[in-house]
Design an enzyme around this catalytic site. Structure first.
Site, PDB file in Angstrom:
ATOM      1  N   CYS A   2       0.827  -2.425  13.256  1.00  0.00           N
ATOM      2  CA  CYS A   2       2.184  -1.932  13.259  1.00  0.00           C
ATOM      3  C   CYS A   2       3.106  -2.901  12.657  1.00  0.00           C
ATOM      4  CB  CYS A   2       2.510  -1.628  14.801  1.00  0.00           C
ATOM      5  SG  CYS A   2       1.407  -0.685  15.561  1.00  0.00           S
ATOM      6  N   ARG A  27       2.477  -0.683   6.892  1.00  0.00           N
ATOM      7  CA  ARG A  27       1.713  -1.029   7.934  1.00  0.00           C
ATOM      8  C   ARG A  27       1.328  -0.305   8.874  1.00  0.00           C
ATOM      9  NH1 ARG A  27       2.268  -6.856   8.300  1.00  0.00           N
ATOM     10  NH2 ARG A  27       1.589  -6.802  10.458  1.00  0.00           N
ATOM     11  N   TRP A  74       0.863   2.333  14.108  1.00  0.00           N
ATOM     12  CA  TRP A  74      -0.477   2.915  13.854  1.00  0.00           C
ATOM     13  C   TRP A  74      -1.365   2.882  14.885  1.00  0.00           C
ATOM     14  CZ3 TRP A  74      -5.400   0.062  12.233  1.00  0.00           C
ATOM     15  CH2 TRP A  74      -6.191   0.829  11.582  1.00  0.00           C
ATOM     16  N   ASN A 100       2.729  -5.280  18.118  1.00  0.00           N
ATOM     17  CA  ASN A 100       1.527  -5.133  17.231  1.00  0.00           C
ATOM     18  C   ASN A 100       0.191  -5.764  17.570  1.00  0.00           C
ATOM     19  OD1 ASN A 100      -0.077  -4.691  14.892  1.00  0.00           O
ATOM     20  ND2 ASN A 100       0.752  -6.610  13.845  1.00  0.00           N
ATOM     21  N   GLY A 101      -0.838  -4.967  17.694  1.00  0.00           N
ATOM     22  CA  GLY A 101      -2.149  -5.740  18.115  1.00  0.00           C
ATOM     23  C   GLY A 101      -2.683  -4.913  19.213  1.00  0.00           C
ATOM     24  N   GLU A 463     -16.116   0.163  -5.437  1.00  0.00           N
ATOM     25  CA  GLU A 463     -14.642   0.335  -5.481  1.00  0.00           C
ATOM     26  C   GLU A 463     -14.071   1.469  -5.748  1.00  0.00           C
ATOM     27  OE1 GLU A 463     -10.624  -1.107  -5.229  1.00  0.00           O
ATOM     28  OE2 GLU A 463     -12.585  -1.649  -4.035  1.00  0.00           O
ATOM     29  N   LYS A 467     -11.598   4.109  -3.566  1.00  0.00           N
ATOM     30  CA  LYS A 467     -10.136   4.531  -3.984  1.00  0.00           C
ATOM     31  C   LYS A 467      -9.906   6.162  -3.501  1.00  0.00           C
ATOM     32  CE  LYS A 467      -9.273   1.192  -4.054  1.00  0.00           C
ATOM     33  NZ  LYS A 467      -8.542   0.165  -3.388  1.00  0.00           N
ATOM     34  N   GLU A 470      -9.924   6.825   0.043  1.00  0.00           N
ATOM     35  CA  GLU A 470      -8.815   6.550   0.909  1.00  0.00           C
ATOM     36  C   GLU A 470      -7.605   7.263   0.323  1.00  0.00           C
ATOM     37  OE1 GLU A 470      -7.569   2.443   0.779  1.00  0.00           O
ATOM     38  OE2 GLU A 470      -8.589   1.922  -1.204  1.00  0.00           O
ATOM     39  N   HIS A 486     -34.930   6.807  -6.179  1.00  0.00           N
ATOM     40  CA  HIS A 486     -35.514   6.591  -5.212  1.00  0.00           C
ATOM     41  C   HIS A 486     -34.754   7.316  -3.926  1.00  0.00           C
ATOM     42  CE1 HIS A 486     -37.486   3.405  -7.269  1.00  0.00           C
ATOM     43  NE2 HIS A 486     -36.317   3.069  -7.841  1.00  0.00           N
ATOM     44  N   LYS A 581      -1.904  -0.850   5.411  1.00  0.00           N
ATOM     45  CA  LYS A 581      -2.165  -1.678   4.350  1.00  0.00           C
ATOM     46  C   LYS A 581      -3.134  -2.927   4.573  1.00  0.00           C
ATOM     47  CE  LYS A 581      -1.940  -3.534   0.205  1.00  0.00           C
ATOM     48  NZ  LYS A 581      -2.830  -2.936  -0.686  1.00  0.00           N
TER      49      LYS A 581
HETATM   50  C1  AGP Z   1      -8.530  -1.150  -0.031  1.00  0.00           C
HETATM   51  O1  AGP Z   1      -7.722  -0.202  -0.877  1.00  0.00           O
HETATM   52  C2  AGP Z   1      -7.784  -1.175   1.305  1.00  0.00           C
HETATM   53  N1  AGP Z   1      -6.701  -0.973   1.341  1.00  0.00           N
HETATM   54  C3  AGP Z   1      -8.702  -1.859   2.205  1.00  0.00           C
HETATM   55  O2  AGP Z   1     -10.004  -1.515   2.271  1.00  0.00           O
HETATM   56  C4  AGP Z   1      -8.486  -3.353   1.918  1.00  0.00           C
HETATM   57  O3  AGP Z   1      -9.024  -3.818   0.625  1.00  0.00           O
HETATM   58  C5  AGP Z   1      -9.248  -4.134   3.090  1.00  0.00           C
HETATM   59  O4  AGP Z   1      -8.372  -3.629   4.378  1.00  0.00           O
HETATM   60  C6  AGP Z   1      -9.012  -5.516   2.997  1.00  0.00           C
HETATM   61  O5  AGP Z   1      -7.505  -5.978   2.998  1.00  0.00           O
HETATM   62  P1  AGP Z   1      -7.391  -7.454   2.619  1.00  0.00           P
HETATM   63  O6  AGP Z   1      -7.651  -7.686   1.291  1.00  0.00           O
HETATM   64  O7  AGP Z   1      -5.652  -7.512   2.746  1.00  0.00           O
HETATM   65  O8  AGP Z   1      -8.026  -8.422   3.741  1.00  0.00           O
END
Ligand code: AGP
Length: 586
Positions: A2, A27, A74, A100-101, A463, A467, A470, A486, A581
């Site tokens: 959060c 966040r 969140w 937050n947490g 990667e 993308k 997400e 395989h 994020k």
């Molecule tokens: C990637 O697009 C995501 N936002 C997520 O997988 C991110 O890479 C991951 O949470 C790691 O975050 P960081 O690099 O801030 O540690």
């Protein structure tokens, strides 16, 4: 995860708090709420939705008072409802808190509070903080004492800020970021420097086991045992403009386009610690790389490059799996932790485990003031500025660029290009993207997408799939092309779409035969390459370049494809559902 913000000072708090929450919304964006103090009365307004919507419907920024707290959520404990939105209050409503947490022992605390007559309104873990503080203050109205007592009781990870009807603000930090901003007309407390960057660049970073109290006497910081702490004031390097969208419709598109500068900055970094960093890596008996999500994918590329060019063989371990990989490290080892935010809980836990085995902690991080940077023995910045779009884009390519630079120093070889050539190549990839939007139109309703590559292209395939997952919410999978026969070949038919990473480097001919095998089963293929093929149903053209640069040049069109496909599906690329994020809870 959060976002938390608080202000105490001479100005009207609410309008500033709302702006701060908008800036930190990446966040968490399930619900929003504010609490302000006016005439010794706490007013709370909160609701489900984005800051803009809830502000409009509830008039958050019109709330009175020069002291207040705010939150975007969140959800972890309790559904996405108005009641579960923060702030939460105690029974007497003379305290409001934002958190937050995760409070691991919240249910036992809640049970004992209920037996003492407390009435809970939400399903959240966070609400126990308000009732506990109320309980302590009921016995003796001493906020410092109450903070000492509550930090003894809470188990888990937390950054929380409480406001009391006498106008005092107090915040505590344990394994979640909390920062004090010092401006000329008051104080801010925030989860992120972006929360107050518009008002001041002077910050105090709370460390674990510390709390802050803001009142008419100014600010004071204490350890959890109540002893006073003298803290350094840090000047923040980032500027407000860095955190604005500018002419772009979305942060994600802005950050994708910033790569024409950020890649160069990272590759030609003048960081004075680079040589020392490489000496420590070269001198280690064992090197282990770790990260989460995109940062882990960058670690996979580092593993290949360090081994291929410098003969340094590393392990790459996903941070959330680190705790199960015992005996990996000792005092002759080095952990290289890679992270954009430097606040990812799984990664910080891996660092804690590595520290316990006396390993040296090196890190590659974007946020120079983050917990990771401050807990590392030595860190290198990728310096790509704040990344606000939830999907990592510019941070991933800047991580790769810095990893190339480290590989050059470790191997003593010049691997990459000169500045102007690289600028030209990246600009070329970024400039002709119009047809990518057309391809996005074609794939917008496809349910399964496989991205295949060999060697350095395999981590890029993972990667690219991340993308699409997400931003487009589609089942996308990155696979090593050589593994096709395989098993995965069984997935190939006329309903399958495959994106093939196939520049003309050492992997070209083997990968092209994979294209033939896939086409033979009727699947459609999107080729990402500097060379076209009549086997591709769609061709994403990238410029001819040195082999080592293809991972950077080919991931950018994959970022753009995910961005445009998200738009075609009318979802907001900056705030993908259910994500945040940086994930500061395990
Ligand atoms: C990637 O697009 C995501 N936002 C997520 O997988 C991110 O890479 C991951 O949470 C790691 O975050 P960081 O690099 O801030 O540690």
């Amino acid at each position: 995860m959060c976002s938390i913000i608080a202000y105490a000072g001479q100005r009207v708090a609410a309008p500033m708090l709302v702006q701060s929450l908008k800036r930190m919304e990446y966040r968490g964006y399930d619900s929003v709420g504010l609490a302000t103090i006016s005439n010794k009365h706490i007013l709370v307004k909160k609701g489900v939705g984005k800051v803009e919507e809830v502000n409009k419907s509830l008039g958050l920024e019109k709330m009175n008072g020069s002291v207040g707290i705010g939150h975007t959520r969140w959800a972890t404990h309790g559904g996405v409802t108005d009641t579960n939105a923060h702030p939460h209050q105690n029974c007497k409503n003379d305290i409001a808190i934002v958190h937050n947490g995760i409070i691991d022992n919240y249910s036992e605390l809640k049970k004992s509070l209920i037996t003492r007559g407390h009435k809970f309104r939400s399903e959240t873990d966070s609400e126990v903080i308000a009732h506990l503080l109320g309980d302590f203050l009921h016995k003796k109205y001493d906020i410092k004492k109450a903070m000492i007592n509550i930090t003894k009781k809470l188990k888990g990870t937390y950054a929380f800020v409480a406001v009391f009807d006498d106008g005092t603000v107090a915040g505590a930090r344990f394994d979640e970021p909390l920062i004090v901003g010092i401006s000329k007309d008051g104080y801010f407390v925030s989860s992120d420097v972006l929360g107050f960057i518009e008002h001041t660049d002077k910050a105090i970073f709370l460390d674990n086991d510390e709390f802050v109290i803001l009142n008419d006497n100014g600010h004071a910081i204490f350890n959890f045992d109540g002893s006073k702490v003298k803290k350094q004031v840090t000047q923040i390097a980032w500027e407000l403009a860095d955190a604005e969208k500018g002419r772009f419709a979305h942060y994600t598109l802005k950050e994708i386009n910033e790569q024409k500068h950020t890649i160069i900055n990272a590759l030609f970094s003048k960081d004075s610690k680079l040589d020392e960093f490489c000496d420590v890596v070269a001198g280690a008996k064992r090197v282990v790389l770790t990260g989460s999500g995109s940062s882990y994918n960058a670690a996979l590329i580092a593993k290949q490059l360090f081994s291929k060019y410098a003969g340094i063989h590393c392990e790459a371990v996903i941070s959330s799996e680190f705790q199960y990989a015992s005996g990996l490290l000792d005092k002759n080892s080095v952990l290289i932790a890679i992270s954009q935010s430097g606040e990812t809980a799984d990664l910080l836990q891996a660092v804690k485990i590595a520290k316990a085995s006396e390993a040296r902690i090196l890190s590659i991080v974007n946020t120079p003031t983050s917990s990771l940077a401050r807990t590392s023995d030595l860190f290198l910045g990728i310096n790509c500025g704040p990344e606000i779009g939830v999907a990592a884009t510019k941070s991933f390519t800047a991580q790769l660029a810095l990893i190339y630079r480290i590989t050059e120093i470790l191997s003593g070889q010049k691997l990459s290009l000169n500045r102007s050539d690289l600028e030209r190549l990246v600009s070329k990839v970024l400039n002709d993207t119009k047809y990518i939007a057309n391809i996005a139109e074609k794939i917008k309703y496809i349910g399964n997408i496989y991205i295949l590559g060999r060697g350095l292209h395999f981590p890029v395939a993972i990667e690219g799939a991340l993308k699409l997952k997400e931003l487009v919410y589609v089942h996308a999978e990155g696979l090593p092309a050589g593994e096709l026969k395989h098993g995965p070949l069984a997935l190939m038919d006329e309903n399958t779409t495959v994106i093939m990473l196939n520049p003309d480097d050492e992997t070209y001919s083997d990968t092209l035969s994979n294209v033939h095998e896939i086409k033979a089963r009727g699947a459609s293929v999107i080729g990402v390459s500097n060379v076209n093929s009549n086997k591709y149903d769609n061709w994403i053209k990238i410029p001819k370049a040195k082999d080592i640069l293809y991972p950077i040049l080919e991931v950018i069109p994959l970022q753009l494809l995910a961005y445009h496909t998200a738009l075609k599906r009318e979802s907001n690329p900056d705030y993908p559902r259910h994500l945040a994020k940086s994930v500061t809870v395990k």
